[in-house]
Design an enzyme around this catalytic site. Structure first.
Site, PDB file in Angstrom:
ATOM      1  N   MET A  75       0.821  -1.214   0.000  1.00 46.13           N
ATOM      2  CA  MET A  75       0.000   0.000   0.000  1.00 46.13           C
ATOM      3  C   MET A  75       0.855   1.265   0.000  1.00 46.13           C
ATOM      4  O   MET A  75       0.767   2.119   0.872  1.00 46.13           O
ATOM      5  CB  MET A  75      -0.944  -0.016   1.198  1.00 46.13           C
ATOM      6  CG  MET A  75      -1.819  -1.251   1.286  1.00 46.13           C
ATOM      7  SD  MET A  75      -2.884  -1.442  -0.158  1.00 46.13           S
ATOM      8  CE  MET A  75      -4.052  -0.122   0.124  1.00 46.13           C
ATOM      9  N   ARG A  76       1.710   1.364  -0.994  1.00 49.15           N
ATOM     10  CA  ARG A  76       2.541   2.544  -1.170  1.00 49.15           C
ATOM     11  C   ARG A  76       2.409   3.024  -2.607  1.00 49.15           C
ATOM     12  O   ARG A  76       2.425   2.213  -3.539  1.00 49.15           O
ATOM     13  CB  ARG A  76       4.010   2.230  -0.896  1.00 49.15           C
ATOM     14  CG  ARG A  76       4.305   1.699   0.497  1.00 49.15           C
ATOM     15  CD  ARG A  76       4.363   2.783   1.522  1.00 49.15           C
ATOM     16  NE  ARG A  76       5.384   3.785   1.197  1.00 49.15           N
ATOM     17  CZ  ARG A  76       5.657   4.816   1.969  1.00 49.15           C
ATOM     18  NH1 ARG A  76       4.990   5.007   3.081  1.00 49.15           N
ATOM     19  NH2 ARG A  76       6.577   5.691   1.616  1.00 49.15           N
ATOM     20  N   LEU A  78       4.095   4.544  -5.691  1.00 52.97           N
ATOM     21  CA  LEU A  78       5.474   4.599  -6.169  1.00 52.97           C
ATOM     22  C   LEU A  78       5.690   5.839  -7.031  1.00 52.97           C
ATOM     23  O   LEU A  78       4.780   6.320  -7.695  1.00 52.97           O
ATOM     24  CB  LEU A  78       5.788   3.332  -6.963  1.00 52.97           C
ATOM     25  CG  LEU A  78       5.659   2.039  -6.149  1.00 52.97           C
ATOM     26  CD1 LEU A  78       5.624   0.823  -7.071  1.00 52.97           C
ATOM     27  CD2 LEU A  78       6.808   1.917  -5.151  1.00 52.97           C
ATOM     28  N   ASN A  92       0.334  -5.239 -10.791  1.00 48.99           N
ATOM     29  CA  ASN A  92      -0.460  -5.095  -9.572  1.00 48.99           C
ATOM     30  C   ASN A  92      -1.830  -5.722  -9.793  1.00 48.99           C
ATOM     31  O   ASN A  92      -2.278  -5.875 -10.934  1.00 48.99           O
ATOM     32  CB  ASN A  92      -0.621  -3.609  -9.232  1.00 48.99           C
ATOM     33  CG  ASN A  92      -1.402  -3.376  -7.944  1.00 48.99           C
ATOM     34  OD1 ASN A  92      -1.106  -3.980  -6.920  1.00 48.99           O
ATOM     35  ND2 ASN A  92      -2.390  -2.495  -7.990  1.00 48.99           N
ATOM     36  N   HIS A  94      -5.861  -5.164  -8.537  1.00 56.15           N
ATOM     37  CA  HIS A  94      -6.742  -4.174  -7.908  1.00 56.15           C
ATOM     38  C   HIS A  94      -8.139  -4.770  -7.775  1.00 56.15           C
ATOM     39  O   HIS A  94      -8.645  -5.387  -8.720  1.00 56.15           O
ATOM     40  CB  HIS A  94      -6.796  -2.904  -8.765  1.00 56.15           C
ATOM     41  CG  HIS A  94      -7.662  -1.839  -8.182  1.00 56.15           C
ATOM     42  ND1 HIS A  94      -7.289  -1.089  -7.085  1.00 56.15           N
ATOM     43  CD2 HIS A  94      -8.910  -1.408  -8.532  1.00 56.15           C
ATOM     44  CE1 HIS A  94      -8.252  -0.230  -6.802  1.00 56.15           C
ATOM     45  NE2 HIS A  94      -9.248  -0.401  -7.651  1.00 56.15           N
ATOM     46  N   THR A 126       1.753   2.099 -13.735  1.00 51.63           N
ATOM     47  CA  THR A 126       2.240   3.348 -14.306  1.00 51.63           C
ATOM     48  C   THR A 126       2.141   4.417 -13.217  1.00 51.63           C
ATOM     49  O   THR A 126       1.567   4.168 -12.156  1.00 51.63           O
ATOM     50  CB  THR A 126       1.408   3.753 -15.534  1.00 51.63           C
ATOM     51  OG1 THR A 126       0.038   3.886 -15.136  1.00 51.63           O
ATOM     52  CG2 THR A 126       1.516   2.711 -16.642  1.00 51.63           C
ATOM     53  N   ASP A 130      -3.629   3.082 -10.344  1.00 51.83           N
ATOM     54  CA  ASP A 130      -4.608   2.146 -10.921  1.00 51.83           C
ATOM     55  C   ASP A 130      -4.983   2.526 -12.353  1.00 51.83           C
ATOM     56  O   ASP A 130      -6.133   2.343 -12.777  1.00 51.83           O
ATOM     57  CB  ASP A 130      -5.872   2.072 -10.049  1.00 51.83           C
ATOM     58  CG  ASP A 130      -5.579   1.643  -8.623  1.00 51.83           C
ATOM     59  OD1 ASP A 130      -4.664   0.828  -8.434  1.00 51.83           O
ATOM     60  OD2 ASP A 130      -6.249   2.132  -7.694  1.00 51.83           O
ATOM     61  N   GLN A 158     -11.480 -14.900  -6.869  1.00 52.01           N
ATOM     62  CA  GLN A 158     -11.074 -14.709  -8.261  1.00 52.01           C
ATOM     63  C   GLN A 158      -9.664 -14.122  -8.359  1.00 52.01           C
ATOM     64  O   GLN A 158      -8.908 -14.447  -9.271  1.00 52.01           O
ATOM     65  CB  GLN A 158     -12.077 -13.806  -8.976  1.00 52.01           C
ATOM     66  CG  GLN A 158     -13.461 -14.400  -9.117  1.00 52.01           C
ATOM     67  CD  GLN A 158     -13.440 -15.733  -9.849  1.00 52.01           C
ATOM     68  OE1 GLN A 158     -12.781 -15.873 -10.865  1.00 52.01           O
ATOM     69  NE2 GLN A 158     -14.148 -16.713  -9.321  1.00 52.01           N
ATOM     70  N   GLU A 159      -9.307 -13.257  -7.421  1.00 49.64           N
ATOM     71  CA  GLU A 159      -7.946 -12.703  -7.414  1.00 49.64           C
ATOM     72  C   GLU A 159      -6.913 -13.823  -7.344  1.00 49.64           C
ATOM     73  O   GLU A 159      -5.879 -13.769  -8.017  1.00 49.64           O
ATOM     74  CB  GLU A 159      -7.769 -11.763  -6.223  1.00 49.64           C
ATOM     75  CG  GLU A 159      -8.538 -10.461  -6.310  1.00 49.64           C
ATOM     76  CD  GLU A 159      -8.227  -9.553  -5.133  1.00 49.64           C
ATOM     77  OE1 GLU A 159      -7.036  -9.394  -4.816  1.00 49.64           O
ATOM     78  OE2 GLU A 159      -9.167  -9.007  -4.538  1.00 49.64           O
TER      79      GLU A 159
END
Length: 213
Positions: A75-76, A78, A92, A94, A126, A130, A158-159
């Protein structure tokens, strides 16, 4: 993260989990990784500016020979410089069907909006939060009587299927970005929406790389 570790243990998976890095020493995933025999390291973000923190992470990635990065509960936000250095090699997951519900509290916001489908998205990272090219999505129904917790649990299932498969595509060199859109060269991935996405579809390959979670 645990789902990625399990997937990487399957024969033929095209990535090896070479390092699990956290900015918090109390992250439960560190013990899970250690139990699986995966190297771990803590790079504290507290007391450091962003460039210093990211330089310390980069030193660990270099030391361990890391070639791909997979974020899992990290949870950073970038910096643009870090994202550019890892462009098309940083992925990532989401908990929404992007571009809907970027940011936090996605399940509560989906319920408040009254959507009939919710889900998760694996995307390249990017500088915009998100906003990166989408690799794969999985959708779940929003049911009458759903709470934030019940909807979150349905999405999480599902993730755990979607992320390992999408990471396998990236590790196997089956992803290319054209005009800001990810194109996937993999059986069953033509539409980029799968529910559930079978991990086996991502496995046949002779290529390998090392990824960190």
């Amino acid at each position: 993260m645990a789902a990625l570790l399990r997937a990487a243990a399957v024969p033929g998976y095209p990535a090896e989990i070479g390092l699990v890095l956290s900015n918090r020493a109390d992250a439960p995933g560190l013990a899970v990784a250690q139990a699986a025999g995966v190297p771990t390291v803590v790079v504290e973000s507290r007391g450091r500016d962003k460039p210093g923190f990211e330089a310390a992470m980069q030193a660990e990635f270099t030391r361990h020979g890391i070639r791909l990065l997979a974020l899992a509960g990290f949870m950073r936000v970038l910096t643009p410089e870090f994202c550019e250095a890892w462009r098309d090699r940083l992925v990532n997951i989401h908990p929404s069907l992007l571009p809907s519900f970027r940011g936090l509290d996605t399940h509560a916001r989906a319920l408040a909006a009254g959507v009939r489908l919710h889900g998760c998205t694996v995307h390249l990272v990017t500088p915009g939060v998100d906003e990166g090219p989408i690799l794969a999505q999985a959708a779940v129904p929003v049911l009458a009587g759903d709470t934030e917790a019940t909807l979150a649990a349905r999405v999480l299932a599902q993730e755990h299927l979607l992320y390992p498969a999408a990471l396998a595509w990236l590790a196997a060199g089956r992803v290319r970005v054209v005009g800001g859109v990810a194109e996937i060269d993999a059986p069953g991935a033509e539409g980029a929406l799968a529910n559930p996405l079978p991990l086996a579809a991502a496995l046949p390959t002779n290529r390998s790389t090392r990824g960190s979670v």
